[in-house]
Design a protein around this motif. Structure first.
Motif, PDB file in Angstrom:
ATOM      1  N   ALA A  37      -5.770   0.758  -3.224  1.00 30.77           N
ATOM      2  CA  ALA A  37      -6.099  -0.304  -4.181  1.00 30.77           C
ATOM      3  C   ALA A  37      -5.792   0.181  -5.591  1.00 30.77           C
ATOM      4  CB  ALA A  37      -7.567  -0.688  -4.067  1.00 30.77           C
ATOM      5  N   VAL A  38      -5.700  -0.766  -6.516  1.00 31.28           N
ATOM      6  CA  VAL A  38      -5.406  -0.441  -7.911  1.00 31.28           C
ATOM      7  C   VAL A  38      -6.561  -0.886  -8.795  1.00 31.28           C
ATOM      8  CG1 VAL A  38      -3.868  -0.841  -9.876  1.00 31.28           C
ATOM      9  CG2 VAL A  38      -2.918  -0.602  -7.581  1.00 31.28           C
ATOM     10  N   ARG A  63      -4.293  -9.261 -11.543  1.00 30.20           N
ATOM     11  CA  ARG A  63      -4.836  -9.685 -10.244  1.00 30.20           C
ATOM     12  C   ARG A  63      -3.745 -10.313  -9.376  1.00 30.20           C
ATOM     13  NH1 ARG A  63      -9.039 -11.490 -13.809  1.00 30.20           N
ATOM     14  NH2 ARG A  63     -10.839 -10.087 -13.702  1.00 30.20           N
ATOM     15  N   GLN A  64      -2.878 -11.096  -9.988  1.00 33.34           N
ATOM     16  CA  GLN A  64      -1.789 -11.709  -9.231  1.00 33.34           C
ATOM     17  C   GLN A  64      -0.843 -10.669  -8.644  1.00 33.34           C
ATOM     18  OE1 GLN A  64       0.130 -14.514 -11.834  1.00 33.34           O
ATOM     19  NE2 GLN A  64      -1.680 -15.836 -12.009  1.00 33.34           N
ATOM     20  N   LEU A  65      -0.772  -9.506  -9.290  1.00 31.64           N
ATOM     21  CA  LEU A  65       0.100  -8.434  -8.811  1.00 31.64           C
ATOM     22  C   LEU A  65      -0.632  -7.465  -7.886  1.00 31.64           C
ATOM     23  CD1 LEU A  65       2.071  -7.737 -12.110  1.00 31.64           C
ATOM     24  CD2 LEU A  65       2.971  -8.750 -10.007  1.00 31.64           C
ATOM     25  N   GLY A  66      -1.858  -7.815  -7.490  1.00 29.95           N
ATOM     26  CA  GLY A  66      -2.547  -7.042  -6.464  1.00 29.95           C
ATOM     27  C   GLY A  66      -3.663  -6.141  -6.930  1.00 29.95           C
ATOM     28  N   VAL A  67      -3.995  -6.143  -8.216  1.00 31.63           N
ATOM     29  CA  VAL A  67      -5.084  -5.291  -8.713  1.00 31.63           C
ATOM     30  C   VAL A  67      -6.417  -5.810  -8.179  1.00 31.63           C
ATOM     31  CG1 VAL A  67      -6.324  -4.535 -10.776  1.00 31.63           C
ATOM     32  CG2 VAL A  67      -3.823  -4.608 -10.775  1.00 31.63           C
ATOM     33  N   ALA A  77       4.552  -0.951 -13.645  1.00 31.05           N
ATOM     34  CA  ALA A  77       4.148  -0.105 -12.521  1.00 31.05           C
ATOM     35  C   ALA A  77       3.735  -0.945 -11.319  1.00 31.05           C
ATOM     36  CB  ALA A  77       3.006   0.810 -12.950  1.00 31.05           C
ATOM     37  N   LEU A  78       3.090  -2.071 -11.572  1.00 24.67           N
ATOM     38  CA  LEU A  78       2.596  -2.907 -10.476  1.00 24.67           C
ATOM     39  C   LEU A  78       3.717  -3.594  -9.697  1.00 24.67           C
ATOM     40  CD1 LEU A  78      -0.515  -4.445 -12.246  1.00 24.67           C
ATOM     41  CD2 LEU A  78      -0.548  -2.983 -10.213  1.00 24.67           C
ATOM     42  N   ILE A  79       4.881  -3.712 -10.292  1.00 25.65           N
ATOM     43  CA  ILE A  79       6.001  -4.354  -9.597  1.00 25.65           C
ATOM     44  C   ILE A  79       6.366  -3.580  -8.328  1.00 25.65           C
ATOM     45  CG2 ILE A  79       8.437  -5.008  -9.789  1.00 25.65           C
ATOM     46  CD1 ILE A  79       6.515  -6.780 -11.368  1.00 25.65           C
ATOM     47  N   VAL A  80       6.186  -2.259  -8.349  1.00 29.74           N
ATOM     48  CA  VAL A  80       6.577  -1.445  -7.188  1.00 29.74           C
ATOM     49  C   VAL A  80       5.365  -0.998  -6.368  1.00 29.74           C
ATOM     50  CG1 VAL A  80       8.676  -0.644  -8.317  1.00 29.74           C
ATOM     51  CG2 VAL A  80       6.574   0.684  -8.571  1.00 29.74           C
ATOM     52  N   TYR A  81       4.179  -1.479  -6.702  1.00 28.13           N
ATOM     53  CA  TYR A  81       2.966  -1.104  -5.963  1.00 28.13           C
ATOM     54  C   TYR A  81       3.019  -1.630  -4.533  1.00 28.13           C
ATOM     55  CZ  TYR A  81      -1.842  -2.108  -4.374  1.00 28.13           C
ATOM     56  OH  TYR A  81      -2.987  -2.261  -3.635  1.00 28.13           O
TER      57      TYR A  81
END
Length: 406
Positions: A191-192, A206-210, A277-281
């Motif tokens: 998780a992030v 949040r939309q990017l998965g945080v 950074a979140l683009i490649v998470y």
């Protein structure tokens, strides 16, 4: 305990040696537990002057003879000062005439405790615990002094953070008990946790998965306890933290030993770097693998920001007047100065968006307006026509625009 008689600096400051007084308090506590001796009462208000403990108060912690040769009556040793209930520690250097320093100390005596004022020849090092920060600083001005290198510490917050860290360390030492999870969050491998300033940016994260967003930024750095609570709340045993501010990176790096979870930090210095950074998470791979990929993505972008100067200064980009708009690039400092917002934006973009740039991400702050955004888009269309532009509403304070260039 007669340390003010043994060390002139203590006498000048009107304080006793803290270690000696603390040792006597320890003896008092031991006697209370072992022999039922009553604990010392707080001194009368007139027992402490504006300069700290005076003779009578110092005598209260002095070693006294019991009347029996070679023995000491430690039951009479008393610690004269109560624990401070003041929230803030205020410290500064003060240029003030020696004959006026007594005025500052007397003013501090009315608003605080733990007063230490040492120095001479017009330069004094000043320290006080108080609930009135403004009055503590104004005391120097009222004495025609010039305070500088002012530092204020929230003692209550500091203690709370230290306590949270100790409790977390105890939990970690106890072994991997069943970790708590957040039932409303999906279980993932990694998780992030991200630090964000602005509702719009938080929603983007949040939309990017945080899974957990912690409020913070240039003017409000979250504590270790804040970040640790977020780490414990996410539904994963591996966690990547995005500090998104240089000042928060060292705080985030303290987290891993405080929890049974595996915590890694991608040292993002700005929110555009965090978004990159979140683009490649990948939530299904472990934290070390994610960290390597996310760090590389964050380092691949150039980040800049626009804000307003709060004081005049001289910079490599030219002189700055209070109220001017300035463009800042991480690593390069101030690269653009303008009396108006559009001028500073144009100067920053000209520096930031090179010939090889492909994408400019624009994050609008709370103070951005639609017309200014249209003008910067027009500038990019004219000067950098091959660049794609994405605009997001971030809502961050103080910074009308944040930029990320890839």
């Amino acid at each position: 305990a007669r340390t003010p008689e043994q060390l002139q600096v203590l006498a000048d400051a009107g304080v006793v040696d803290a270690g000696g007084a603390g040792f006597l308090l320890l003896l008092d506590a031991a006697l209370h537990v072992v022999d039922g001796e009553p604990l010392p009462e707080a001194p009368a208000e007139d027992a402490v002057s504006a300069r700290g403990p005076v003779g009578a108060a110092v005598d209260a912690v002095a070693v006294r003879s019991s009347g029996v040769a070679g023995e000491l009556d430690v039951s009479e040793h008393r610690y004269p000062l109560d624990v401070s209930e003041h929230r803030y520690e205020v410290m500064y250097l003060c240029h003030v005439a020696d004959e006026r320093i007594e005025e500052l100390q007397q003013a501090w005596g009315r608003i605080g405790d733990s007063i230490v004022v040492v120095g001479g020849d017009g330069l004094w090092n000043c320290h006080v615990h108080t609930n009135d920060i403004g009055a503590a600083i104004e005391a120097a001005l009222d004495a025609d002094g010039r305070p500088h290198r002012i530092r204020v510490t929230d003692l209550f917050e500091e203690v709370a953070a230290e306590q949270a860290e100790r409790e977390a360390a105890i939990r970690a030492a106890a072994g991997p008990a069943a970790p708590s999870t957040a039932p409303d969050l999906p279980a993932v491998t990694t998780a992030v946790v991200a630090v964000s300033s602005g509702d719009g940016i938080s929603e983007l994260f949040r939309q990017l998965g945080v899974q957990a967003v912690v409020g913070g930024g240039q003017t409000l750095n979250p504590s270790t306890a804040d970040l640790l609570a977020a780490v414990e709340a996410v539904n994963a045993q591996h966690v990547v933290v995005l500090p998104d501010n240089t000042n928060i990176v060292p705080v985030a790096e303290q987290l891993d030993p405080l929890t049974v979870k595996t915590v890694r930090v991608v040292p993002t210095r700005s929110m555009p770097e965090g978004l990159a950074a979140l683009i490649v998470y990948d939530p299904e791979v472990d934290a070390p693998t994610n960290t390597a990929a996310m760090r590389q993505a964050a380092e691949a972008i150039a980040a800049g920001e626009i804000t307003q100067a709060v004081r005049a200064s001289s910079t490599p980009a030219g002189p700055v007047a209070e109220g001017d708009w300035i463009g800042i690039v991480r690593g390069d400092g101030i690269v653009a100065v303008g009396a108006d917002l559009d001028g500073a934006v144009a100067g920053l973009l000209d520096h930031l968006v090179g010939d090889g740039a492909e994408l400019v991400t624009v994050i609008e702050g709370a103070d951005a307006d639609e017309a200014s955004t249209h003008r910067l888009e027009a500038w990019l269309a004219e000067r950098r026509p091959s660049v794609e532009v994405e605009v997001h509403q971030g809502g961050q304070p103080l910074y009308p625009y944040l930029f990320g260039v890839e």
